[in-house]
Enzyme design. Structure first.
Site, PDB file in Angstrom:
ATOM      1  N   HIS A 122       0.816  -1.222   0.000  1.00 51.92           N
ATOM      2  CA  HIS A 122       0.000   0.000   0.000  1.00 51.92           C
ATOM      3  C   HIS A 122       0.851   1.275   0.000  1.00 51.92           C
ATOM      4  CE1 HIS A 122      -3.687  -2.169   0.402  1.00 51.92           C
ATOM      5  NE2 HIS A 122      -3.384  -2.661   1.600  1.00 51.92           N
ATOM      6  N   ASP A 159      -2.683 -10.564  -2.356  1.00 53.98           N
ATOM      7  CA  ASP A 159      -3.281 -10.041  -1.130  1.00 53.98           C
ATOM      8  C   ASP A 159      -4.732  -9.657  -1.418  1.00 53.98           C
ATOM      9  OD1 ASP A 159      -2.124  -8.553   1.648  1.00 53.98           O
ATOM     10  OD2 ASP A 159      -3.959  -7.685   0.837  1.00 53.98           O
ATOM     11  N   HIS A 161      -6.410  -7.238  -0.454  1.00 56.70           N
ATOM     12  CA  HIS A 161      -6.544  -5.802  -0.678  1.00 56.70           C
ATOM     13  C   HIS A 161      -5.688  -5.375  -1.865  1.00 56.70           C
ATOM     14  CE1 HIS A 161      -7.249  -6.474   3.689  1.00 56.70           C
ATOM     15  NE2 HIS A 161      -8.251  -5.643   3.478  1.00 56.70           N
TER      16      HIS A 161
END
Length: 332
Positions: A122, A159, A161
């Protein structure tokens, strides 16, 4: 033998009662220890250099994380926190990924697992978020291209996300294919399938969103019928897996339904395409917040990298609607 890249500083990134905490590594290492560290050589991660970090992060961002840690740490946003030990941990998490990429490319094949924290996918060029400070997989990919003679890198992010940071860092690059399988809608709200990258690199970003409830065969279909054919066409010198294990059915932060078999099968598919291409596989730990699911899935991934059991063949299923879009850039 594969490489298990670790460092004691990962335990000094103190997040308190946060889901992303040092207990994750303790659970992984306990499972590997019980299994006798199958096909793994343990290696300590070096710290990343400023040059390695600055390929994907602004100098101001690196300096800000360092200053925050030197001041004792504190919250960065509602999800992300730093402590006094976080900068050192983040340096080794990124540096371990870069070192592993270099070691694998020097050898020409094999695999490595970087079990380091904080995770990274992220983290954007100038922003820490989503539990992530520096983008470990991106640092490794950029290092492989800049210093290790890898002309191209493919990153598969499974993942649950979407890895907004990795996507944004390489959105204008035709040297990196970024493919992400992620639950949609879900944090961080990026990863729409219509987005394919910036001008000059359209088609090099491949977003493969799945709905809540997606399971083993859905994820494997996307790997078998989209990601591996792209890999064969792109012919990367290194395959990087951003390996979050939070699509597991037991994970508390999402709603997908994978189990250890799903991770075994996806890993086998990527292992086999890497073997066909004659390139190594680097696995960078991302998310995964149920300790049992995380440790079992990590062990399953390591075992799959080390053996030769093929993944089962599955129908295209959910992959079918993505294939026409992806085929505009890559022959499938």
């Amino acid at each position: 033998m594969g490489l298990y890249v670790h460092h004691r500083s990962s335990y000094e990134h103190d997040t308190g009662g946060h889901p992303e905490n040092a207990g994750r590594l303790r659970a992984i290492e306990a499972a590997l220890d019980d299994a006798g560290w199958p096909s793994l050589e343990r290696v300590e991660a070096p710290a990343a250099t400023r040059d390695q970090l600055h390929r994907v992060h602004s100098p101001e961002h690196v300096d800000a994380i360092e200053a925050l840690s030197e001041g004792g740490g504190g919250p960065i946003d509602l999800d992300t926190v730093a402590s006094a030990g976080s900068f050192e941990a983040a340096l080794h998490a990124a540096g371990g990924a870069a070192w592993a990429a270099e070691a694998l490319l020097a050898n020409g094949d094999g695999f490595a697992l970087t079990a380091l924290r904080p995770p990274g996918h992220h983290a954007e060029r100038a922003r820490a978020m989503g539990f992530c400070l520096f983008n470990n997989a991106a640092v490794a990919a950029a290092h492989a291209i800049a210093d290790c003679e890898a002309e191209r890198v493919l990153i598969l992010d499974w993942d649950v996300h979407h890895g907004n940071g990795t996507e944004a860092i390489f959105a204008a690059s035709a040297e990196v294919v970024y493919a992400s399988i992620h639950q949609w809608p879900l944090y961080p709200g990026t990863g729409a399938e219509a987005y394919q990258g910036e001008p000059g690199a359209e088609g090099y970003t491949i977003n493969l969103p799945v709905p809540a409830g997606a399971g083993n065969e859905d994820f494997l279909a996307l790997v078998e019928h989209v990601v591996t054919p792209v890999a064969r066409s792109f012919r990367p010198g290194l395959i990087v897996i951003s390996a979050g294990f939070d699509a597991h059915r037991d994970d508390p932060l999402a709603e997908c339904r994978l189990d250890e078999n799903g991770y075994t099968w996806m890993t086998a598919a990527m292992r086999d395409v890497a073997a066909d291409l004659g390139v190594p596989v680097l696995v960078c730990l991302e998310g995964g917040y149920d300790l049992g699911a995380l440790s079992r899935s990590t062990l399953a991934t390591v075992r799959s990298l080390a053996d030769d059991q093929p993944a089962p063949e599955v129908s295209a299923g959910v992959a079918e609607r993505h294939r026409e879009r992806v085929a505009r850039t890559w022959p499938l």
